[in-house]
Design an enzyme around this catalytic site. Structure first.
Site, PDB file in Angstrom:
ATOM      1  N   ASN A   1     -24.412 -48.313  21.757  1.00 40.58           N
ATOM      2  CA  ASN A   1     -23.584 -47.111  21.785  1.00 40.58           C
ATOM      3  C   ASN A   1     -22.761 -47.088  23.062  1.00 40.58           C
ATOM      4  O   ASN A   1     -22.947 -47.907  23.962  1.00 40.58           O
ATOM      5  CB  ASN A   1     -24.459 -45.847  21.721  1.00 40.58           C
TER       6      ASN A   1
ATOM      7  N   HIS B   1     -23.318 -43.382  11.469  1.00 37.43           N
ATOM      8  CA  HIS B   1     -22.242 -44.303  11.860  1.00 37.43           C
ATOM      9  C   HIS B   1     -21.342 -44.636  10.667  1.00 37.43           C
ATOM     10  O   HIS B   1     -20.809 -45.738  10.566  1.00 37.43           O
ATOM     11  CB  HIS B   1     -22.802 -45.587  12.480  1.00 37.43           C
TER      12      HIS B   1
END
Length: 728
Positions: free
Chosen positions: A175, A102
């Protein structure tokens, strides 16, 4: 273990949620406050304003720093030059280790507003009163790529939300896909090592189209469910504003009296879901790798604040195995037909960061940031994340005091016996950093379920069993739910999934890996496996029907439902400076669409009054719809390069690449976008081979209400799927 749907449960979807009936208990002692103003008031304490100021050193002394101190004009630089040393040293240490995953992200501040008092299902204070506001910060991201990679890489996208509640920070670290690749956190290093670039050449970046990724996927079939979601439109969304979010894991809500429920968190985009197609995403990545972070920033700057509703699926503790799969398995969804979503509140993102590094880069989320009223489950992936997300911050920030950074600080006082460490920002006044003690009245005192409104673990949680290294038998069926997802897609989106897997595996070199991929796909769907196999040179398999079923579920695709808002969508009007009507037409269309938040961009050969950008800087990827203005049709003549130079080709100009106007129109149509033409501009559609009878193609003599309404309806549809061929 095969996924079995219980028909009697389907009716639950139409039932009134039992947690929204009757008069709920109130927490009137909690005030609302203005969450947006509170964010500004808090962060403004840390602003550094350089307006009308002299340059200073880090310790405040005024300096000049444009020339080094040297022994004469042509002599050596002196070691005593503290200004030089400070400036270079600070530059040398500007970067911190990027996130292991990420790393590429964009963030925004906002406000969450509770829809009601939900104290009958959770003791969480931020959900205790209708209208109660809580400041939030959200970071969207990709997973695999480095910080400098493209927003448009096909990937799972992070959707991490921090609530700065009046009882401490609460993070939903989720997510845009509701499931994950693995069931046990011990496999996380293996997953990430497999999808990251090769160790020998650092290739490919932010991509899974290589041997090691698909070798791991095919050897670890728990990845199949998330993989199909990532190969669909969810892997290449139109923008961060057009994604839903999910908490992935099952959590617990716990009431003040200790009653607990199992919950799954959902963020539903109030803009609607929208995705690109693969070639469109690839072109966007090349032309503007910052496309998605720019879209989010520009929307907020324009006052078009994106919004999401937070909801939960609420289940009894006894439901863990009720639906034919294990609620502790992070590779499974709970279909909404089984358990409807209870809406808890709405989040609006309304403030961009003032400094990317200080806020978006330094923010640290972790699933261990929970508050009273929320508790964990025994999900083995969640259990591992509770360690990993905290541990990695020690590496990124060089010490344990990262929670003291402004973006990470809670908006309530912190009182504990934690002391010292690198970068300590506070001056503790209590010299007795231990408990229990008799000094200072024993403060800080212990808070628990009954005293001090403290966090407490759900009293009903129990566990027993032998120590084992094994996967639960209730986790073993990893093929039924991927089939459920695939069954639920419209034919065009099934084709997108197939095309994506073909693309990825066409880049795989190992025939063994390719064959193993087909084996796993065949356990999901024989037609899926055969269509992929014939494109990558692998023998088409016979059916392997053990996990085949015909079940479907709703709302898992990104196509087939209309957008709810048009905020921030762009219509490119392709005009010409040789015809003033282009400017007039674009201006009229802008007036007709502005109330819906749609931007109209006039494109012409060169910049002039009323022209927003040139053909040389424009492509179809920049627009959600394309309209040819009257009088511009000469720019769209079909180019021919036979027997002549580029300068002699029809429609050629030295102001932009040959054929660019026509290419924008053709690509807009090929990518499924709304296209249209005004007046004589319809000739451009003929040159592009676009029939005016096709869905999503609109023509008119001039900009009328009907034409504007047609464009808006086309934008809501977003992608016209009849333009994409499907295997037969």
């Amino acid at each position: 273990m095969r996924l079995t749907f219980i028909p009697s449960l389907i009716g639950v979807a139409n039932a009134v949620c039992p947690y929204m009936t009757g008069e709920l208990n109130r927490r009137d002692e909690i005030s609302d406050g203005d969450a947006a103003a509170a964010t500004e008031e808090f962060l403004s304490q840390y602003y550094l304003n350089d307006n009308d100021a002299f340059m200073t050193s880090d310790v405040g002394g005024p300096i000049e720093d444009q020339n080094s101190l040297s022994a004469g004009e042509r002599g050596p630089t002196l070691l005593e030059d503290f200004i030089f040393r400070q400036k270079i040293q600070r530059f040398d240490h500007e970067r911190v280790p990027e996130r292991a995953v990420h790393a590429r992200g964009a963030g925004a501040h906002g406000v969450f507003t509770s829809y009601g008092d939900f104290s009958n299902i959770t003791a969480a204070s931020f959900l205790a009163k209708e209208g109660k506001q809580t400041p939030v910060f959200v970071r969207f991201s990709t997973v695999a790529g480095s910080r400098g990679s493209s927003d448009l890489a096909r990937d799972v996208h992070g959707f991490a939300t921090r609530f700065y509640t009046d009882e401490g920070n609460f993070d939903i670290v989720g997510n845009n896909i509701p499931v994950f690749f693995i069931q046990d956190a011990i496999l996380f290093p293996d997953l990430i090592h497999a999808v990251k670039p090769r160790g020998d050449n650092e290739i490919p970046q932010a991509a899974t189209a290589h041997d090691s990724a698909w070798d791991f996927f095919s050897q670890q079939p728990s990845t199949m469910h998330t993989l199909l979601w990532a190969m669909s439109g969810h892997g290449i969304p139109r923008s961060f504003r057009h994604v839903d979010g999910f908490g992935v894991h099952t959590f617990r809500f716990v009431t003040d009296d200790g009653a607990s429920k199992l919950v799954k968190f959902h963020w539903k985009s109030l803009q609607g879901k929208a995705s690109m197609v693969w070639e469109e995403a690839q072109q966007t990545s090349g032309k503007n790798p910052d496309f998605m972070r720019q879209d989010l920033h520009d929307a907020i700057e324009a006052g078009r604040y994106p919004e999401w509703e937070l909801g939960v699926q609420i289940m009894d503790e006894e439901d863990q195995l009720r639906f034919g799969f294990d609620l502790l398995d992070p590779t499974k969804i709970v279909p909404e037909e089984f358990v409807p979503i209870t809406k808890l509140g709405k989040m609006q993102l309304n403030r961009n960061p003032r400094n990317y590094f200080a806020e978006t880069e330094q923010v640290m989320f972790q699933p261990g940031h929970i508050v009273r009223g929320v508790d964990f489950t025994e999900d083995p992936l969640l259990q591992g994340r509770l360690f990993s997300y905290l541990d990695t911050q020690l590496n990124r920030h060089g010490g344990p005091n990262f929670e003291q950074l402004p973006i990470n600080q809670p908006r309530v006082p912190v009182h504990n016996n934690n002391r010292d460490g690198a970068g300590q920002m506070f001056i503790p006044l209590n010299p007795h950093a231990y408990s229990p003690k008799t000094s200072v009245n024993g403060s800080p005192k212990q808070a628990n379920q009954t005293v001090g409104d403290g966090f407490f673990t759900a009293p009903g949680r129990t566990t027993s069993g032998k120590l084992v290294r094994a996967v639960s038998s209730s986790f073993e069926d990893v093929w039924s739910q991927p089939r459920l997802f695939y069954n639920s897609l419209v034919p065009a989106e099934k084709q997108f999934v197939i095309d994506a897997i073909r693309f990825e595996n066409a880049n795989v070199k190992s025939p063994v890996v390719k064959n193993n991929v087909i084996i796993q796909l065949n356990r999901i769907d024989n037609d899926l496996a055969r269509r992929v196999a014939r494109a990558i040179g692998v023998a088409e398999p016979e059916p392997d029907p053990t996990f085949y079923h015909n079940n479907k579920t709703a709302d898992v695709g990104t196509f087939g439902t209309k957008l709810k808002k048009l905020d921030g969508l762009k219509v490119g009007v392709l005009g010409s400076v040789q015809h003033p009507g282009s400017v007039e037409g674009a201006s009229t269309l802008r007036d007709r669409l502005k109330d819906d938040g749609v931007d109209v961009v006039l494109v012409a050969e060169r910049l002039a009054d009323g022209v927003d950008q040139t053909y040389s800087t424009s492509d179809a990827i920049q627009f959600d719809a394309v309209v040819v203005a009257a009088g511009a049709e000469s720019l769209f003549a079909a180019s021919s390069f036979t027997g002549g130079s580029a300068n002699s080709a029809s429609g050629a100009s030295s102001l932009y690449p040959t054929g660019r106007p026509l290419q924008i129109l053709i690509d807009g149509f090929r990518f499924g976008k709304t296209v249209g033409a005004l007046g004589s501009g319809t000739a451009a559609l003929r040159n592009a081979g676009i029939a005016t009878s096709r869905d999503g193609v609109y023509v008119a003599q001039s900009v009328t209400d009907d034409f504007a309404n047609d464009l808006k309806e086309g934008l809501r549809t977003f992608k016209f799927l009849d333009r994409f061929p499907v295997d037969h």
